[in-house]
Design a protein around this motif. Structure first.
Motif, PDB file in Angstrom:
ATOM      1  N   PRO A  96       0.799  -1.229   0.000  1.00 26.77           N
ATOM      2  CA  PRO A  96       0.000   0.000   0.000  1.00 26.77           C
ATOM      3  C   PRO A  96       0.833   1.283   0.000  1.00 26.77           C
ATOM      4  CG  PRO A  96      -0.817  -1.509   1.655  1.00 26.77           C
ATOM      5  CD  PRO A  96       0.426  -2.114   1.119  1.00 26.77           C
ATOM      6  N   THR A  97       1.897   1.314   0.811  1.00 24.60           N
ATOM      7  CA  THR A  97       2.665   2.552   0.864  1.00 24.60           C
ATOM      8  C   THR A  97       4.105   2.297   0.445  1.00 24.60           C
ATOM      9  OG1 THR A  97       3.365   2.192   3.145  1.00 24.60           O
ATOM     10  CG2 THR A  97       1.323   3.415   2.813  1.00 24.60           C
ATOM     11  N   GLU A 100       6.272   0.668   3.229  1.00 20.63           N
ATOM     12  CA  GLU A 100       6.050  -0.766   3.392  1.00 20.63           C
ATOM     13  C   GLU A 100       6.681  -1.549   2.260  1.00 20.63           C
ATOM     14  OE1 GLU A 100       1.850  -0.115   3.761  1.00 20.63           O
ATOM     15  OE2 GLU A 100       1.805  -1.526   5.425  1.00 20.63           O
ATOM     16  N   ASP A 101       6.581  -1.008   1.033  1.00 15.41           N
ATOM     17  CA  ASP A 101       7.107  -1.761  -0.087  1.00 15.41           C
ATOM     18  C   ASP A 101       8.624  -1.853  -0.023  1.00 15.41           C
ATOM     19  OD1 ASP A 101       7.916  -2.186  -3.121  1.00 15.41           O
ATOM     20  OD2 ASP A 101       5.830  -2.812  -2.843  1.00 15.41           O
ATOM     21  N   ASP A 134       5.753   8.164   2.730  1.00 13.61           N
ATOM     22  CA  ASP A 134       4.443   7.726   3.209  1.00 13.61           C
ATOM     23  C   ASP A 134       3.381   7.804   2.131  1.00 13.61           C
ATOM     24  OD1 ASP A 134       5.465   9.250   6.193  1.00 13.61           O
ATOM     25  OD2 ASP A 134       5.160   7.101   5.907  1.00 13.61           O
ATOM     26  N   ARG A 135       3.803   7.942   0.905  1.00 12.74           N
ATOM     27  CA  ARG A 135       2.831   8.060  -0.168  1.00 12.74           C
ATOM     28  C   ARG A 135       2.233   6.704  -0.504  1.00 12.74           C
ATOM     29  NH1 ARG A 135       3.847  12.102  -3.886  1.00 12.74           N
ATOM     30  NH2 ARG A 135       2.285  11.062  -5.159  1.00 12.74           N
ATOM     31  N   VAL A 136       1.048   6.762  -1.061  1.00 10.61           N
ATOM     32  CA  VAL A 136       0.342   5.562  -1.473  1.00 10.61           C
ATOM     33  C   VAL A 136       0.852   5.143  -2.842  1.00 10.61           C
ATOM     34  CG1 VAL A 136      -1.921   4.833  -2.262  1.00 10.61           C
ATOM     35  CG2 VAL A 136      -1.697   6.007  -0.106  1.00 10.61           C
ATOM     36  N   THR A 137       1.220   3.883  -3.006  1.00  9.84           N
ATOM     37  CA  THR A 137       1.939   3.484  -4.218  1.00  9.84           C
ATOM     38  C   THR A 137       1.133   3.641  -5.493  1.00  9.84           C
ATOM     39  OG1 THR A 137       1.309   1.201  -3.734  1.00  9.84           O
ATOM     40  CG2 THR A 137       3.526   1.883  -3.123  1.00  9.84           C
ATOM     41  N   HIS A 138      -0.174   3.336  -5.457  1.00  6.85           N
ATOM     42  CA  HIS A 138      -0.868   3.356  -6.733  1.00  6.85           C
ATOM     43  C   HIS A 138      -1.130   4.768  -7.234  1.00  6.85           C
ATOM     44  CE1 HIS A 138      -4.465   3.337  -4.043  1.00  6.85           C
ATOM     45  NE2 HIS A 138      -4.958   4.139  -4.954  1.00  6.85           N
ATOM     46  N   LYS A 139      -0.756   5.756  -6.433  1.00  5.69           N
ATOM     47  CA  LYS A 139      -0.958   7.116  -6.915  1.00  5.69           C
ATOM     48  C   LYS A 139       0.324   7.769  -7.397  1.00  5.69           C
ATOM     49  CE  LYS A 139      -5.005   8.441  -4.498  1.00  5.69           C
ATOM     50  NZ  LYS A 139      -5.293   9.185  -3.249  1.00  5.69           N
TER      51      LYS A 139
END
Lengths: 224, 265, 210
Positions: A96-97, A100-101, A134-139
């Motif tokens: 998700p972020t 985390e990835d 902390d950004r969301v990956t799909h964005k």
């Protein structure tokens, strides 16, 4: 200098298709940045996958870090020490972020959560990506995804990097940034790329995959 | 395109854990989820039409507090109202009771109108509150909060993966549609159209499977051993406790008011 | 066919909730962390497909494609469709939260049933049987869903009977449309990648191992 990765006489064909590799051999030494070029469908991505054991050749040997690798278990060490950056960052960036990835690799290597997160911060700052933490990956934009996928691989502190078309669909600015990053990294690299400008800036040696075999490319201009 | 799920997001998007401008986004995502749930349960339990106006008002306030774009959010109400309209139109004619008016000789009862009205108020209040409290957070925050609320991790991973790839698949879908349109495709109620859409969906599924195989490979390349990380930084703060206390008081008050009101009739 | 909050009676809501939890449990049993990437990307695809609207005469209707979901996902259709419904409720205001259980069962149970019945035909070698299986799967799933919606409406009170009847009638043309689209999708998948039907649902073993 002993080779980090060696492939000897690889033969590979997908089921019910003509062979893609027919005796391909290569050797990657420390500090080298070796480019693999060749027409579409020549088998370059297949070659990379064989080197990390995602595919098994029908014949030929893969040696990495001084040992021959045949079984799945042999490749566990290979995958810890060889980072493969996939062609499509959407295939690689699945958490998700961003934090985390990037932490995924270190956590899999057995690091504690605190150590993994410290590694995340270190790698992100090394690539100047801390703002994305902390950004969301799909964005993320395409360029951001590409750089973050590289970060996720670097977080495992690999000895070798395999890059599959790293500049695909990247704008000039991100390409320049990627080049800067790669030039500063100490790892030996195997780079599949059909971008001649990129290769000229980054690469130390080139091999061309044609008809299933790797060979140094013919010079473009032949002196009369 | 990453915006399929968040047309209700503000220009300054909340961060991955849901924090952002406004009092609603300052709350812990878990608080917001539990609050929306409690609100929904109490609202459906209320019988009096008059009392139901209060939850609707609460939801309106929450919507403002969540700093959601009004027009877009209210457009979402139309989706609810489609089904409501359906019930609203039919219920008065099937609920027995004193007739309010006649349509082609069919009596429409006050009781039926009241019941339809109650459904309309409840559904709209709950949807608005849901959008304000939970629809205003990042879908990834929703996932992280749910796992902290003891929802099975496997289900949450499914949720997060789905959310992660909706934008990607949506992009593929739109590119394909554009390509079809450029070859003069116009959807209509005919076999060619339906077959084309079917082929499109089938192809999207095939590519989805192939992509998932590559994802699994990429995970294995990074040493996937059967565990996926879920790292989140959520902490209950004083404002969560205050909000919870306030909400609890209001909901209890609502229930009491409803009992009194209904009792009085 | 997404029922909204406030319409159904409490016993129906509770029953639906319990049934949904049961279905989810069975669905999660069919999944493992290794299968999550496949289930997740497929689930995302069905979510995107549900945003497609098809013209039907003068108006248009949103696809559900739960028949196809059942063919491809099997029991995993339960959690996948639940996730889709949750996202739709929370981010689109579509459906409701107290009725989430009921809505999930109404859409996912027909999916699973239809999958069990027709998967063999869909992935088989006979193209015509595959197409027919697709047609039946798409249409039957919609009809079963409409019937279940009608059922929960009726269980909530006699005053909902006219609405229940109308739901079923209104979905007859939708069932035809979804059946035809599902048939086309199955034809393509059967031709291009029939293994898709076995990705999350291993084919029954041919030989018993001793």
């Amino acid at each position: 200098m002993s080779a980090l990765i060696e492939a000897a006489d690889l033969h590979f064909a997908y089921p019910q298709r003509p062979p893609v590799l027919a005796g391909a051999s290569l050797s990657l030494s420390p500090g080298e940045r070796l480019a693999i070029t060749g027409p579409n469908g020549a088998g370059k991505s297949t070659l990379l996958q064989i080197l990390v054991g995602l595919l098994r050749p029908q014949a030929g040997q893969v040696r990495a870090f001084g040992a021959e690798r045949c079984e799945e278990a042999d490749f566990h060490e290979v995958r810890r020490r060889v980072g493969l950056v996939f062609q499509d960052p959407d295939d690689q960036l699945f958490c998700p972020t961003v934090a985390e990835d990037v932490a995924f690799g270190p956590l899999n290597l057995g690091q504690s959560r605190t150590d993994a997160l410290a590694m995340v911060d270190q790698v992100l700052s090394q690539l100047d990506l801390t703002s994305l933490r902390d950004r969301v990956t799909h964005k993320l934009s395409g360029g951001e995804k590409r750089l973050v996928s590289l970060a996720g691989v670097l977080a495992m502190a690999p000895d070798v990097l395999l890059l599959d078309e790293p500049t695909n669909a990247l704008d000039e600015e991100t390409t320049a940034r990627l080049i800067e990053i790669l030039l500063e990294l100490p790892q030996a690299m195997l780079i599949v790329s059909h971008d001649p400008h990129f290769r000229r800036r980054v690469v130390t040696r080139t091999l061309r995959l044609r008809n299933g075999v790797l060979a140094p490319p013919e010079p473009a201009c032949v002196p009369i | 395109m990453g915006h399929v799920l968040d047309a209700t997001a503000t220009p300054t998007p909340p961060d991955a854990m849901g924090a952002g401008p406004g009092p609603v986004r300052a709350l812990d995502p878990r608080t917001r989820i539990l609050a929306a749930g409690a609100f929904a349960l109490v609202t459906v339990a209320i019988d009096s039409l008059l009392v139901l106006l209060i939850p609707l008002a609460m939801a309106g306030v929450a919507l403002l507090a969540a700093r959601l774009p009004m027009r877009q959010t209210l457009k979402r109400m139309v989706a609810v109202d489609g089904f409501i309209l359906f019930l609203v139109v039919l219920l008065p004619f099937s609920v027995p009771g004193e007739a309010a008016f006649y349509l082609f000789g069919w009596p429409a009862s006050w009781a039926g109108i009241a019941q339809a009205g109650a459904i309309a108020l409840k559904a709209n209040a709950i949807v608005l509150m849901l959008l304000a409290l939970v629809g205003s957070m990042e879908p990834t925050a929703l996932g992280h909060a749910l796992v902290r609320l003891r929802v099975p991790a496997l289900l949450v991973h499914l949720l997060l993966f789905t959310v992660r790839y909706i934008a990607v698949v949506d992009g593929e879908y739109h590119r394909q549609r554009r390509a079809m349109t450029m070859r003069a495709f116009r959807p209509g109620t005919n076999w060619h159209s339906l077959r084309s859409l079917g082929y499109l969906i089938g192809m999207l599924l095939v590519r989805a499977l192939e992509r998932s195989e590559r994802i699994l490979q990429a995970m294995k390349c990074r040493g996937f051993t059967g565990r996926l990380p879920l790292l989140s930084d959520m902490r209950f703060r004083r404002r969560d406790a205050l909000f919870a206390a306030l909400l609890l008081a209001m909901l209890t008050g609502l229930l009491a008011l409803d009992r009194l009101h209904v009792g009085a009739h | 066919m997404h029922i909204v909050d406030g319409a159904l009676s409490t016993p129906v809501l509770i029953g639906g909730g319990i049934a949904a939890v049961g279905g989810l449990a069975l669905g999660l049993r069919a999944l493992s962390l290794e299968k999550i990437p496949a289930a997740g990307v497929l689930s995302a695809t069905f979510f995107v497909a549900a945003l497609i609207h098809v013209p039907i005469g003068p108006s248009s209707v949103h696809l559900i494609m739960n028949g196809l979901a059942g063919l491809v996902l099997g029991w995993a259709a339960f959690p996948a469709l639940f996730v889709g419904l949750l996202l739709q409720a929370v981010f689109f205001g579509f459906g409701g939260i107290t009725v989430l259980g009921v809505n999930t069962v109404n859409i996912a149970l027909p999916a699973v049933l239809v999958g069990l019945l027709l998967r063999r035909g869909a992935r088989g070698a006979d193209r015509r049987v595959a197409a027919l299986s697709g047609l039946l799967a798409g249409a039957l799933a919609i009809l079963l869903t409409a019937l279940m919606v009608a059922l929960v409406l009726w269980l909530s009170g006699n005053e909902f009977i006219p609405a229940a009847k109308l739901v079923v009638l209104a979905h007859l043309p939708v069932a035809v449309i979804e059946g035809l689209i599902c048939a086309a999708a199955v034809i393509l998948i059967n031709r291009v990648k029939p293994e898709l039907f076995s990705a999350l649902v291993p084919p029954a073993p041919q030989v018993a191992l001793r």
